[in-house]
Design a protein around this motif. Structure first.
Motif, PDB file in Angstrom:
ATOM      1  N   SER A 205       0.803  -1.221   0.000  1.00 34.72           N
ATOM      2  CA  SER A 205       0.000   0.000   0.000  1.00 34.72           C
ATOM      3  C   SER A 205       0.834   1.267   0.000  1.00 34.72           C
ATOM      4  N   PHE A 206       1.926   1.254   0.761  1.00 29.66           N
ATOM      5  CA  PHE A 206       2.686   2.486   0.948  1.00 29.66           C
ATOM      6  C   PHE A 206       3.962   2.577   0.114  1.00 29.66           C
ATOM      7  N   VAL A 207       4.353   1.469  -0.530  1.00 32.07           N
ATOM      8  CA  VAL A 207       5.564   1.493  -1.359  1.00 32.07           C
ATOM      9  C   VAL A 207       5.243   1.077  -2.795  1.00 32.07           C
ATOM     10  N   ALA A 208       4.771  -0.142  -2.968  1.00 32.50           N
ATOM     11  CA  ALA A 208       4.564  -0.673  -4.325  1.00 32.50           C
ATOM     12  C   ALA A 208       3.509   0.111  -5.096  1.00 32.50           C
ATOM     13  N   LEU A 209       2.383   0.387  -4.479  1.00 29.41           N
ATOM     14  CA  LEU A 209       1.301   1.085  -5.166  1.00 29.41           C
ATOM     15  C   LEU A 209       1.699   2.503  -5.588  1.00 29.41           C
ATOM     16  N   PRO A 210       2.251   3.320  -4.684  1.00 30.24           N
ATOM     17  CA  PRO A 210       2.677   4.651  -5.127  1.00 30.24           C
ATOM     18  C   PRO A 210       3.768   4.600  -6.200  1.00 30.24           C
ATOM     19  N   LEU A 211       4.710   3.660  -6.073  1.00 25.50           N
ATOM     20  CA  LEU A 211       5.760   3.570  -7.089  1.00 25.50           C
ATOM     21  C   LEU A 211       5.201   3.159  -8.448  1.00 25.50           C
ATOM     22  N   ARG A 212       4.136   2.428  -8.430  1.00 29.59           N
ATOM     23  CA  ARG A 212       3.551   1.971  -9.697  1.00 29.59           C
ATOM     24  C   ARG A 212       2.790   3.091 -10.407  1.00 29.59           C
ATOM     25  N   TYR A 213       2.117   3.966  -9.646  1.00 31.73           N
ATOM     26  CA  TYR A 213       1.230   4.938 -10.266  1.00 31.73           C
ATOM     27  C   TYR A 213       1.682   6.393 -10.217  1.00 31.73           C
ATOM     28  N   ILE A 214       2.582   6.769  -9.323  1.00 32.45           N
ATOM     29  CA  ILE A 214       2.986   8.177  -9.231  1.00 32.45           C
ATOM     30  C   ILE A 214       4.077   8.551 -10.239  1.00 32.45           C
ATOM     31  N   PRO A 215       5.152   7.783 -10.382  1.00 32.63           N
ATOM     32  CA  PRO A 215       6.178   8.177 -11.364  1.00 32.63           C
ATOM     33  C   PRO A 215       5.658   8.077 -12.801  1.00 32.63           C
ATOM     34  N   ALA A 216       6.322   8.799 -13.687  1.00 35.24           N
ATOM     35  CA  ALA A 216       5.943   8.774 -15.101  1.00 35.24           C
ATOM     36  C   ALA A 216       6.122   7.355 -15.659  1.00 35.24           C
ATOM     37  N   ASP A 217       5.267   7.008 -16.616  1.00 29.09           N
ATOM     38  CA  ASP A 217       5.344   5.687 -17.245  1.00 29.09           C
ATOM     39  C   ASP A 217       6.712   5.447 -17.865  1.00 29.09           C
ATOM     40  N   GLY A 218       7.215   4.244 -17.642  1.00 27.12           N
ATOM     41  CA  GLY A 218       8.479   3.840 -18.240  1.00 27.12           C
ATOM     42  C   GLY A 218       9.715   4.198 -17.451  1.00 27.12           C
ATOM     43  N   THR A 219       9.563   4.974 -16.377  1.00 23.44           N
ATOM     44  CA  THR A 219      10.737   5.317 -15.576  1.00 23.44           C
ATOM     45  C   THR A 219      11.146   4.106 -14.739  1.00 23.44           C
ATOM     46  N   ASP A 220      12.362   4.165 -14.228  1.00 24.34           N
ATOM     47  CA  ASP A 220      12.862   3.059 -13.410  1.00 24.34           C
ATOM     48  C   ASP A 220      12.006   2.854 -12.159  1.00 24.34           C
ATOM     49  N   LEU A 221      11.589   3.951 -11.534  1.00 27.18           N
ATOM     50  CA  LEU A 221      10.759   3.832 -10.331  1.00 27.18           C
ATOM     51  C   LEU A 221       9.404   3.208 -10.660  1.00 27.18           C
ATOM     52  N   GLN A 222       8.835   3.580 -11.788  1.00 28.68           N
ATOM     53  CA  GLN A 222       7.556   3.012 -12.183  1.00 28.68           C
ATOM     54  C   GLN A 222       7.708   1.523 -12.482  1.00 28.68           C
ATOM     55  N   GLN A 223       8.781   1.138 -13.100  1.00 26.54           N
ATOM     56  CA  GLN A 223       9.055  -0.274 -13.375  1.00 26.54           C
ATOM     57  C   GLN A 223       9.248  -1.055 -12.074  1.00 26.54           C
ATOM     58  N   LEU A 224       9.935  -0.436 -11.129  1.00 25.18           N
ATOM     59  CA  LEU A 224      10.109  -1.066  -9.818  1.00 25.18           C
ATOM     60  C   LEU A 224       8.747  -1.299  -9.167  1.00 25.18           C
ATOM     61  N   GLY A 225       7.873  -0.306  -9.241  1.00 25.19           N
ATOM     62  CA  GLY A 225       6.520  -0.452  -8.707  1.00 25.19           C
ATOM     63  C   GLY A 225       5.761  -1.579  -9.383  1.00 25.19           C
ATOM     64  N   GLU A 226       5.933  -1.695 -10.699  1.00 24.11           N
ATOM     65  CA  GLU A 226       5.296  -2.802 -11.448  1.00 24.11           C
ATOM     66  C   GLU A 226       5.804  -4.145 -10.935  1.00 24.11           C
ATOM     67  N   ASN A 227       7.115  -4.245 -10.770  1.00 29.41           N
ATOM     68  CA  ASN A 227       7.719  -5.504 -10.313  1.00 29.41           C
ATOM     69  C   ASN A 227       7.315  -5.843  -8.876  1.00 29.41           C
TER      70      ASN A 227
END
Length: 114
Positions: free
Chosen positions: A22-44
């Motif tokens: 809730s507090f790490v994976a979800l924000p990392l998946r949806y807050i950073p711009a698509d395709g960035t490393d942080l967004q990919q980390l959130g996806e993973n």
């Protein structure tokens, strides 16, 4: 009683997974711009939602069995079951259950002599 120990372990696991997702994976998946490393980390990291789901199903079964064995009220049981779906509530409820069991059923917590 092994059921009580299992409840405590599952509550911790479910709580940690839910809080992390809730507090790490979800924000990392949806807050950073698509395709960035942080967004990919959130996806993973989002695969941990599946782990939470499986752990939560075990938690529900163990909590229900424990509630019937110790004759908890329906309201207390339902709040315990819902705690695995509300981030951080499960830690409060596990603490409350621990206090309740130690006060009302000390034989459940006492180490067996066998």
């Amino acid at each position: 009683m092994k059921l009580f120990s299992t409840y405590r372990v599952l509550a911790f696991v479910v709580g940690v997974l839910l809080a992390f997702c809730s507090f790490v994976a979800l924000p990392l998946r949806y807050i950073p711009a698509d395709g960035t490393d942080l967004q990919q980390l959130g996806e993973n990291l989002s695969v941990l939602w599946v782990a939470h789901g499986w752990a939560f199903m075990a938690y529900v079964v163990v909590t229900f069995l424990l509630s019937r064995k110790l004759r908890w009220s329906i309201a207390f049981t339902l709040v315990n079951l819902a705690a695995g779906l509300i981030p951080l509530l499960i830690f409060f409820m596990e603490h409350r259950v621990n206090q309740k069991v130690r006060a009302e059923h000390p034989e459940v917590v006492a180490p067996s002599a066998a």
